[in-house]
Write a protein that holds these residues in place. Structure first.
Motif, PDB file in Angstrom:
ATOM      1  N   GLU A  59      -5.002  -1.021   1.269  1.00 24.42           N
ATOM      2  CA  GLU A  59      -4.778  -0.607  -0.114  1.00 24.42           C
ATOM      3  C   GLU A  59      -6.118  -0.699  -0.845  1.00 24.42           C
ATOM      4  OE1 GLU A  59      -1.635  -2.949  -1.789  1.00 24.42           O
ATOM      5  OE2 GLU A  59      -0.270  -2.552  -0.117  1.00 24.42           O
ATOM      6  N   VAL A  60      -6.558   0.413  -1.424  1.00 24.05           N
ATOM      7  CA  VAL A  60      -7.868   0.486  -2.062  1.00 24.05           C
ATOM      8  C   VAL A  60      -7.721   1.138  -3.429  1.00 24.05           C
ATOM      9  CG1 VAL A  60     -10.237   1.339  -1.882  1.00 24.05           C
ATOM     10  CG2 VAL A  60      -8.972   0.750   0.202  1.00 24.05           C
ATOM     11  N   ALA A  61      -8.336   0.548  -4.447  1.00 27.13           N
ATOM     12  CA  ALA A  61      -8.328   1.142  -5.781  1.00 27.13           C
ATOM     13  C   ALA A  61      -9.651   0.828  -6.468  1.00 27.13           C
ATOM     14  CB  ALA A  61      -7.166   0.613  -6.612  1.00 27.13           C
ATOM     15  N   PHE A  62     -10.204   1.825  -7.144  1.00 29.73           N
ATOM     16  CA  PHE A  62     -11.475   1.681  -7.847  1.00 29.73           C
ATOM     17  C   PHE A  62     -11.285   1.930  -9.341  1.00 29.73           C
ATOM     18  CE2 PHE A  62     -13.918   3.377  -3.873  1.00 29.73           C
ATOM     19  CZ  PHE A  62     -13.751   2.157  -3.244  1.00 29.73           C
ATOM     20  N   GLY A  63     -12.107   1.252 -10.144  1.00 27.29           N
ATOM     21  CA  GLY A  63     -12.157   1.523 -11.573  1.00 27.29           C
ATOM     22  C   GLY A  63     -10.811   1.357 -12.259  1.00 27.29           C
ATOM     23  N   GLY A  64     -10.483   2.304 -13.122  1.00 30.02           N
ATOM     24  CA  GLY A  64      -9.237   2.232 -13.865  1.00 30.02           C
ATOM     25  C   GLY A  64      -8.000   2.309 -13.002  1.00 30.02           C
ATOM     26  N   ARG A  65      -8.143   2.780 -11.763  1.00 27.27           N
ATOM     27  CA  ARG A  65      -7.002   2.850 -10.854  1.00 27.27           C
ATOM     28  C   ARG A  65      -6.555   1.463 -10.378  1.00 27.27           C
ATOM     29  NH1 ARG A  65      -5.851   7.554  -8.087  1.00 27.27           N
ATOM     30  NH2 ARG A  65      -5.828   6.508  -6.054  1.00 27.27           N
ATOM     31  N   THR A  66      -7.338   0.430 -10.704  1.00 27.47           N
ATOM     32  CA  THR A  66      -6.949  -0.938 -10.364  1.00 27.47           C
ATOM     33  C   THR A  66      -5.899  -1.497 -11.327  1.00 27.47           C
ATOM     34  OG1 THR A  66      -8.746  -1.867 -11.712  1.00 27.47           O
ATOM     35  CG2 THR A  66      -9.219  -1.444  -9.383  1.00 27.47           C
ATOM     36  N   LEU A  67      -5.613  -0.769 -12.413  1.00 29.89           N
ATOM     37  CA  LEU A  67      -4.675  -1.282 -13.412  1.00 29.89           C
ATOM     38  C   LEU A  67      -3.268  -1.449 -12.864  1.00 29.89           C
ATOM     39  CD1 LEU A  67      -5.750   0.603 -16.653  1.00 29.89           C
ATOM     40  CD2 LEU A  67      -5.564  -1.877 -16.384  1.00 29.89           C
ATOM     41  N   ASP A  68      -2.836  -0.509 -12.033  1.00 26.98           N
ATOM     42  CA  ASP A  68      -1.476  -0.531 -11.514  1.00 26.98           C
ATOM     43  C   ASP A  68      -1.493  -0.822 -10.030  1.00 26.98           C
ATOM     44  OD1 ASP A  68      -0.261   0.185 -13.982  1.00 26.98           O
ATOM     45  OD2 ASP A  68      -0.891   2.255 -13.632  1.00 26.98           O
ATOM     46  N   GLN A  69      -0.540  -1.649  -9.593  1.00 22.58           N
ATOM     47  CA  GLN A  69      -0.406  -1.961  -8.173  1.00 22.58           C
ATOM     48  C   GLN A  69       0.605  -0.984  -7.591  1.00 22.58           C
ATOM     49  OE1 GLN A  69       1.284  -5.829  -6.865  1.00 22.58           O
ATOM     50  NE2 GLN A  69      -0.745  -6.245  -6.068  1.00 22.58           N
ATOM     51  N   LYS A  70       0.119   0.163  -7.152  1.00 24.98           N
ATOM     52  CA  LYS A  70       0.997   1.210  -6.648  1.00 24.98           C
ATOM     53  C   LYS A  70       1.258   0.998  -5.154  1.00 24.98           C
ATOM     54  CE  LYS A  70      -0.609   4.739  -9.918  1.00 24.98           C
ATOM     55  NZ  LYS A  70      -1.659   3.953 -10.583  1.00 24.98           N
ATOM     56  N   VAL A  71       2.471   0.665  -4.832  1.00 26.60           N
ATOM     57  CA  VAL A  71       2.839   0.472  -3.429  1.00 26.60           C
ATOM     58  C   VAL A  71       2.902   1.836  -2.736  1.00 26.60           C
ATOM     59  CG1 VAL A  71       4.575  -0.455  -1.874  1.00 26.60           C
ATOM     60  CG2 VAL A  71       4.125  -1.584  -4.054  1.00 26.60           C
ATOM     61  N   TRP A  72       2.341   1.895  -1.526  1.00 22.83           N
ATOM     62  CA  TRP A  72       2.323   3.107  -0.714  1.00 22.83           C
ATOM     63  C   TRP A  72       1.416   4.193  -1.298  1.00 22.83           C
ATOM     64  CZ3 TRP A  72       3.941   1.240   3.460  1.00 22.83           C
ATOM     65  CH2 TRP A  72       5.092   0.454   3.548  1.00 22.83           C
ATOM     66  N   SER A  73       0.608   3.886  -2.301  1.00 25.45           N
ATOM     67  CA  SER A  73      -0.320   4.871  -2.838  1.00 25.45           C
ATOM     68  C   SER A  73      -1.463   5.077  -1.844  1.00 25.45           C
ATOM     69  CB  SER A  73      -0.873   4.399  -4.180  1.00 25.45           C
ATOM     70  OG  SER A  73      -1.850   5.285  -4.653  1.00 25.45           O
ATOM     71  N   ARG A  74      -1.729   6.340  -1.493  1.00 32.11           N
ATOM     72  CA  ARG A  74      -2.795   6.625  -0.541  1.00 32.11           C
ATOM     73  C   ARG A  74      -4.152   6.586  -1.239  1.00 32.11           C
ATOM     74  NH1 ARG A  74      -1.631  11.736   3.172  1.00 32.11           N
ATOM     75  NH2 ARG A  74      -3.489  10.830   4.152  1.00 32.11           N
ATOM     76  N   PRO A  75      -5.164   5.986  -0.605  1.00 33.14           N
ATOM     77  CA  PRO A  75      -6.503   5.993  -1.196  1.00 33.14           C
ATOM     78  C   PRO A  75      -6.972   7.421  -1.464  1.00 33.14           C
ATOM     79  CG  PRO A  75      -6.394   4.452   0.642  1.00 33.14           C
ATOM     80  CD  PRO A  75      -5.120   5.236   0.667  1.00 33.14           C
ATOM     81  N   SER A  76      -7.597   7.609  -2.606  1.00 33.10           N
ATOM     82  CA  SER A  76      -8.010   8.941  -3.040  1.00 33.10           C
ATOM     83  C   SER A  76      -9.365   9.326  -2.446  1.00 33.10           C
ATOM     84  CB  SER A  76      -8.091   8.974  -4.570  1.00 33.10           C
ATOM     85  OG  SER A  76      -8.739  10.137  -5.015  1.00 33.10           O
ATOM     86  N   GLY A  77      -9.479  10.598  -2.091  1.00 31.18           N
ATOM     87  CA  GLY A  77     -10.763  11.108  -1.622  1.00 31.18           C
ATOM     88  C   GLY A  77     -11.676  11.512  -2.760  1.00 31.18           C
ATOM     89  N   SER A  78     -11.123  11.586  -3.972  1.00 29.59           N
ATOM     90  CA  SER A  78     -11.925  12.015  -5.114  1.00 29.59           C
ATOM     91  C   SER A  78     -12.292  10.866  -6.052  1.00 29.59           C
ATOM     92  CB  SER A  78     -11.170  13.090  -5.908  1.00 29.59           C
ATOM     93  OG  SER A  78      -9.917  12.613  -6.345  1.00 29.59           O
ATOM     94  N   ALA A  79     -11.522   9.760  -6.014  1.00 31.79           N
ATOM     95  CA  ALA A  79     -11.842   8.600  -6.856  1.00 31.79           C
ATOM     96  C   ALA A  79     -13.022   7.858  -6.222  1.00 31.79           C
ATOM     97  CB  ALA A  79     -10.638   7.680  -6.973  1.00 31.79           C
TER      98      ALA A  79
END
Length: 246
Positions: A59-79
């Motif tokens: 599970e990977v999140a950068f910047g503002g995408r760290t605000l929400d803990q999205k289960v099963w969210s796929r890491p973005s190729g554009s973020a």
């Protein structure tokens, strides 16, 4: 502490290896890297450590995408990771014997020598507090309430709406033939989650991942423990001071 049961020794060894994997990943994160790049880095480092499967995908999140803990969210190729961002990474690599489950958030400095945001130190101390607070005398729900109070007392948002963690289910106890993925699926049962209304005493293997947020970013650190009677072991760590450190 007396010798550990074999299943606990296996989880402790896997957690140490997972911590080593995550430590290497965090050191290699660079400005300009996408979440998908970091995901692949996690997978490469896990393979190099001898892991062959996943309890849950990275599970990977950068910047503002760290605000929400999205289960099963796929890491973005554009973020993509920018200077001044927070980067949140959680991994759970597995073998056919056991698995690790470890997570951290780091600050990508902007080159100006600015210290890491207070959100990081508060979040790190929150999971450290959850670990230190845990014992066979506490219920699972009390740990959830402890983490929520920590966030409120530090004027932060408590982003864990459902739970702050889950039981670590041994592979031979997983449903439908076992395996790490089935073990993870079983953690969706409320009795295996660290939620406010869970009345069970803390016993066995558990992972805690409180997720705190301010108005711009979120941060979480994940650690795991084993409790049996008056025995308590922090998986993959030698002391409470090591919790949240990489």
């Amino acid at each position: 502490m007396s010798s550990l049961p074999p299943v606990v020794e296996a989880f402790d060894a896997h957690q140490r290896r997972a911590i080593s994997v995550l430590s290497r990943v965090l050191k290699q994160l660079q400005v300009g890297m996408s979440e998908a790049d970091a995901d692949e880095l996690c997978r490469e480092e896990a393979r190099s450590e001898g892991f062959t499967d996943w309890f849950h995908p990275p599970e990977v999140a950068f910047g503002g995408r760290t605000l929400d803990q999205k289960v099963w969210s796929r890491p973005s190729g554009s973020a993509r990771l920018k200077a001044g961002d927070l980067a949140m990474v959680d991994i759970a690599p597995a073998t056919d014997q056991a698995y690790g489950d470890i997570g951290a958030t780091i600050y990508m400095g902007d080159g100006g020598g600015a210290p890491e945001p207070d959100l990081l130190s508060v979040s790190r101390e929150c999971v450290r507090g959850c670990v230190g607070y845990s014992s066979h005398l506490k219920t699972v729900g009390e740990v959830f309430i402890y983490a929520r109070a920590w966030a409120v007392n530090n004027r932060l948002t408590f982003a864990n709406r459902r739970s702050i963690g889950h039981r670590l289910i041994p592979l031979d106890e997983a449903p439908f033939g076992g395996g790490p993925k089935m073990a993870h699926s079983a953690t969706w049962l409320r009795r295996h989650q660290v939620h406010m209304l869970n009345p069970d005493r803390i016993d066995g293997l558990w992972a805690f991942r409180p997720h705190l947020a301010d108005e711009r970013n979120g941060a979480s650190f994940e650690e795991a423990i084993w409790v049996s009677g008056d025995q308590m072991k922090i998986l993959g760590r030698d002391s409470l001071e090591e919790v949240g450190a990489f």
